[in-house]
Design an enzyme around this catalytic site. Structure first.
Site, PDB file in Angstrom:
ATOM      1  N   ASP A 241       5.437   3.776   6.527  1.00  0.00           N
ATOM      2  CA  ASP A 241       4.211   3.649   5.739  1.00  0.00           C
ATOM      3  C   ASP A 241       3.228   4.713   6.191  1.00  0.00           C
ATOM      4  O   ASP A 241       3.253   5.137   7.358  1.00  0.00           O
ATOM      5  CB  ASP A 241       3.590   2.265   5.940  1.00  0.00           C
ATOM      6  CG  ASP A 241       4.441   1.145   5.351  1.00  0.00           C
ATOM      7  OD1 ASP A 241       5.085   1.370   4.312  1.00  0.00           O
ATOM      8  OD2 ASP A 241       4.451   0.055   5.933  1.00  0.00           O
TER       9      ASP A 241
ATOM     10  N   ASP B  46       5.758   0.930  -2.027  1.00  0.00           N
ATOM     11  CA  ASP B  46       4.876  -0.238  -2.110  1.00  0.00           C
ATOM     12  C   ASP B  46       3.932  -0.117  -3.301  1.00  0.00           C
ATOM     13  O   ASP B  46       3.687  -1.090  -4.018  1.00  0.00           O
ATOM     14  CB  ASP B  46       4.056  -0.389  -0.829  1.00  0.00           C
ATOM     15  CG  ASP B  46       4.908  -0.622   0.402  1.00  0.00           C
ATOM     16  OD1 ASP B  46       6.023  -1.165   0.270  1.00  0.00           O
ATOM     17  OD2 ASP B  46       4.462  -0.249   1.505  1.00  0.00           O
TER      18      ASP B  46
END
Length: 169
Positions: A109, A127
Protein backbone atom coordinates in the site's frame (compact mmCIF):
# COMPACT_ATOMS: atom_id res chain seq x y z
CA UNK A 1 -14.28 -8.69 -24.34
CA UNK A 2 -14.24 -5.04 -23.28
CA UNK A 3 -14.76 -6.17 -19.70
CA UNK A 4 -11.67 -8.37 -19.80
CA UNK A 5 -9.66 -5.43 -21.12
CA UNK A 6 -10.85 -3.22 -18.25
CA UNK A 7 -9.92 -5.91 -15.71
CA UNK A 8 -6.50 -6.42 -17.33
CA UNK A 9 -5.68 -2.70 -17.56
CA UNK A 10 -6.58 -2.08 -13.90
CA UNK A 11 -4.68 -5.18 -12.80
CA UNK A 12 -1.56 -4.11 -14.73
CA UNK A 13 -1.82 -0.51 -13.44
CA UNK A 14 -2.01 -1.82 -9.89
CA UNK A 15 0.97 -4.12 -10.34
CA UNK A 16 3.10 -1.45 -12.03
CA UNK A 17 2.45 1.09 -9.26
CA UNK A 18 3.20 -1.46 -6.53
CA UNK A 19 6.42 -2.53 -8.25
CA UNK A 20 7.45 1.11 -8.61
CA UNK A 21 6.84 1.77 -4.92
CA UNK A 22 8.67 -1.40 -3.81
CA UNK A 23 11.62 -0.49 -6.03
CA UNK A 24 11.87 3.23 -5.26
CA UNK A 25 10.48 3.82 -1.78
CA UNK A 26 11.97 1.93 1.18
CA UNK A 27 9.46 0.16 3.41
CA UNK A 28 8.15 2.57 6.03
CA UNK A 29 9.34 5.70 4.23
CA UNK A 30 6.89 8.50 3.51
CA UNK A 31 7.31 11.17 0.82
CA UNK A 32 5.24 14.33 1.02
CA UNK A 33 3.25 15.18 -2.12
CA UNK A 34 0.84 17.79 -0.70
CA UNK A 35 1.80 19.07 2.76
CA UNK A 36 -0.50 17.87 5.55
CA UNK A 37 -2.78 16.13 3.02
CA UNK A 38 -1.22 13.54 0.66
CA UNK A 39 1.88 11.36 0.97
CA UNK A 40 3.36 8.29 -0.70
CA UNK A 41 4.04 5.95 2.21
CA UNK A 42 5.32 2.43 1.61
CA UNK A 43 3.62 -0.06 3.93
CA UNK A 44 2.79 -3.73 3.64
CA UNK A 45 -0.49 -5.21 4.81
CA UNK A 46 -1.01 -8.89 5.64
CA UNK A 47 -4.73 -8.34 6.23
CA UNK A 48 -7.63 -6.75 4.41
CA UNK A 49 -8.84 -3.15 4.29
CA UNK A 50 -7.81 -1.14 7.35
CA UNK A 51 -5.56 -4.03 8.39
CA UNK A 52 -8.40 -6.26 9.56
CA UNK A 53 -7.85 -10.03 9.71
CA UNK A 54 -4.07 -9.75 9.75
CA UNK A 55 -2.20 -12.81 8.49
CA UNK A 56 -5.31 -14.11 6.72
CA UNK A 57 -3.38 -14.81 3.52
CA UNK A 58 -4.90 -18.20 2.67
CA UNK A 59 -8.39 -17.16 3.71
CA UNK A 60 -8.19 -14.16 1.36
CA UNK A 61 -6.71 -16.22 -1.48
CA UNK A 62 -9.59 -18.74 -1.32
CA UNK A 63 -12.21 -16.01 -0.82
CA UNK A 64 -10.88 -14.00 -3.78
CA UNK A 65 -10.97 -17.06 -6.06
CA UNK A 66 -14.59 -17.78 -5.13
CA UNK A 67 -15.74 -14.16 -5.41
CA UNK A 68 -13.86 -13.67 -8.70
CA UNK A 69 -15.55 -16.70 -10.24
CA UNK A 70 -18.96 -15.38 -9.16
CA UNK A 71 -18.17 -11.94 -10.58
CA UNK A 72 -17.05 -13.41 -13.92
CA UNK A 73 -20.29 -15.41 -14.05
CA UNK A 74 -22.34 -12.25 -13.44
CA UNK A 75 -20.43 -10.36 -16.15
CA UNK A 76 -21.07 -13.17 -18.64
CA UNK A 77 -24.76 -13.65 -17.78
CA UNK A 78 -25.83 -10.03 -17.37
CA UNK A 79 -26.27 -7.60 -20.26
CA UNK A 80 -26.20 -4.32 -18.30
CA UNK A 81 -23.15 -2.32 -19.35
CA UNK A 82 -23.19 -0.38 -16.08
CA UNK A 83 -23.24 -3.55 -13.99
CA UNK A 84 -20.48 -5.10 -16.09
CA UNK A 85 -18.36 -1.96 -15.74
CA UNK A 86 -18.73 -1.83 -11.96
CA UNK A 87 -17.93 -5.53 -11.57
CA UNK A 88 -14.95 -5.27 -13.94
CA UNK A 89 -13.49 -2.48 -11.83
CA UNK A 90 -13.96 -4.52 -8.64
CA UNK A 91 -12.49 -7.60 -10.31
CA UNK A 92 -9.41 -5.73 -11.57
CA UNK A 93 -8.69 -4.55 -8.03
CA UNK A 94 -9.43 -7.89 -6.42
CA UNK A 95 -7.04 -9.67 -8.77
CA UNK A 96 -4.33 -7.06 -8.11
CA UNK A 97 -4.40 -7.69 -4.37
CA UNK A 98 -4.83 -11.43 -4.97
CA UNK A 99 -1.56 -11.51 -6.92
CA UNK A 100 0.28 -9.78 -4.06
CA UNK A 101 -1.08 -12.21 -1.49
CA UNK A 102 -0.31 -15.18 -3.69
CA UNK A 103 3.27 -14.16 -4.52
CA UNK A 104 4.38 -12.24 -1.42
CA UNK A 105 1.91 -13.04 1.36
CA UNK A 106 1.14 -9.34 1.81
CA UNK A 107 -0.20 -6.37 -0.11
CA UNK A 108 1.83 -3.24 -0.85
CA UNK A 109 0.00 0.00 0.00
CA UNK A 110 1.22 3.54 -0.62
CA UNK A 111 -1.52 6.20 -0.99
CA UNK A 112 -1.61 8.02 2.35
CA UNK A 113 -4.14 10.80 2.95
CA UNK A 114 -4.71 13.06 5.95
CA UNK A 115 -8.28 14.24 5.65
CA UNK A 116 -9.41 16.89 8.15
CA UNK A 117 -6.54 15.86 10.43
CA UNK A 118 -7.44 12.15 10.26
CA UNK A 119 -4.74 9.82 8.95
CA UNK A 120 -6.79 7.68 6.57
CA UNK A 121 -5.51 4.08 6.22
CA UNK A 122 -2.87 3.68 3.49
CA UNK A 123 -4.19 2.00 0.33
CA UNK A 124 -3.26 1.16 -3.26
CA UNK A 125 -4.72 1.23 -6.80
CA UNK A 126 -6.43 -2.15 -6.30
CA UNK A 127 -8.16 -0.91 -3.13
CA UNK A 128 -9.33 2.21 -4.96
CA UNK A 129 -10.71 0.04 -7.77
CA UNK A 130 -12.58 -2.19 -5.33
CA UNK A 131 -14.12 0.84 -3.61
CA UNK A 132 -15.02 2.69 -6.82
CA UNK A 133 -16.49 -0.46 -8.37
CA UNK A 134 -18.49 -1.17 -5.22
CA UNK A 135 -19.89 2.38 -5.18
CA UNK A 136 -20.91 1.98 -8.83
CA UNK A 137 -22.48 -1.38 -7.97
CA UNK A 138 -24.57 0.26 -5.22
CA UNK A 139 -25.65 2.96 -7.69
CA UNK A 140 -26.69 0.22 -10.11
CA UNK A 141 -28.66 -1.66 -7.45
CA UNK A 142 -30.40 1.43 -6.08
CA UNK A 143 -31.11 3.42 -9.25
CA UNK A 144 -30.85 1.16 -12.31
CA UNK A 145 -31.67 -2.46 -11.46
CA UNK A 146 -35.23 -3.58 -12.06
CA UNK A 147 -36.66 -6.80 -10.64
CA UNK A 148 -37.71 -9.15 -13.43
CA UNK A 149 -41.28 -9.13 -12.05
CA UNK A 150 -41.49 -5.32 -12.23
CA UNK A 151 -41.52 -5.36 -16.04
CA UNK A 152 -44.40 -7.86 -16.10
CA UNK A 153 -46.37 -5.83 -13.55
CA UNK A 154 -45.81 -2.63 -15.52
CA UNK A 155 -46.86 -4.32 -18.77
CA UNK A 156 -50.00 -5.70 -17.06
CA UNK A 157 -50.91 -2.23 -15.82
CA UNK A 158 -50.38 -0.77 -19.30
CA UNK A 159 -52.51 -3.46 -20.98
CA UNK A 160 -55.22 -3.08 -18.36
CA UNK A 161 -55.31 0.69 -18.83
CA UNK A 162 -55.45 0.35 -22.62
CA UNK A 163 -58.31 -2.19 -22.35
CA UNK A 164 -60.39 -0.06 -19.97
CA UNK A 165 -59.42 3.25 -21.47
CA UNK A 166 -58.17 4.42 -18.09
CA UNK A 167 -54.96 6.34 -17.76
CA UNK A 168 -53.36 4.71 -14.72
CA UNK A 169 -49.95 6.39 -15.21
Amino acid sequence: MLWAIIVAVLFVLDQITKTYVKTNLPLGQSNEVIKDFFYFTHVENTGAAFGILKNGRYFFIVLTIIISLVLVYIIVKNKSAFLRLSISIVLGGALGNFMDRLLYGKVTDFFDFYIFGYDYPVFNVADACINIGTILLFIYIIFIYKEPGDEKTENSVKSLSSETGDNLH
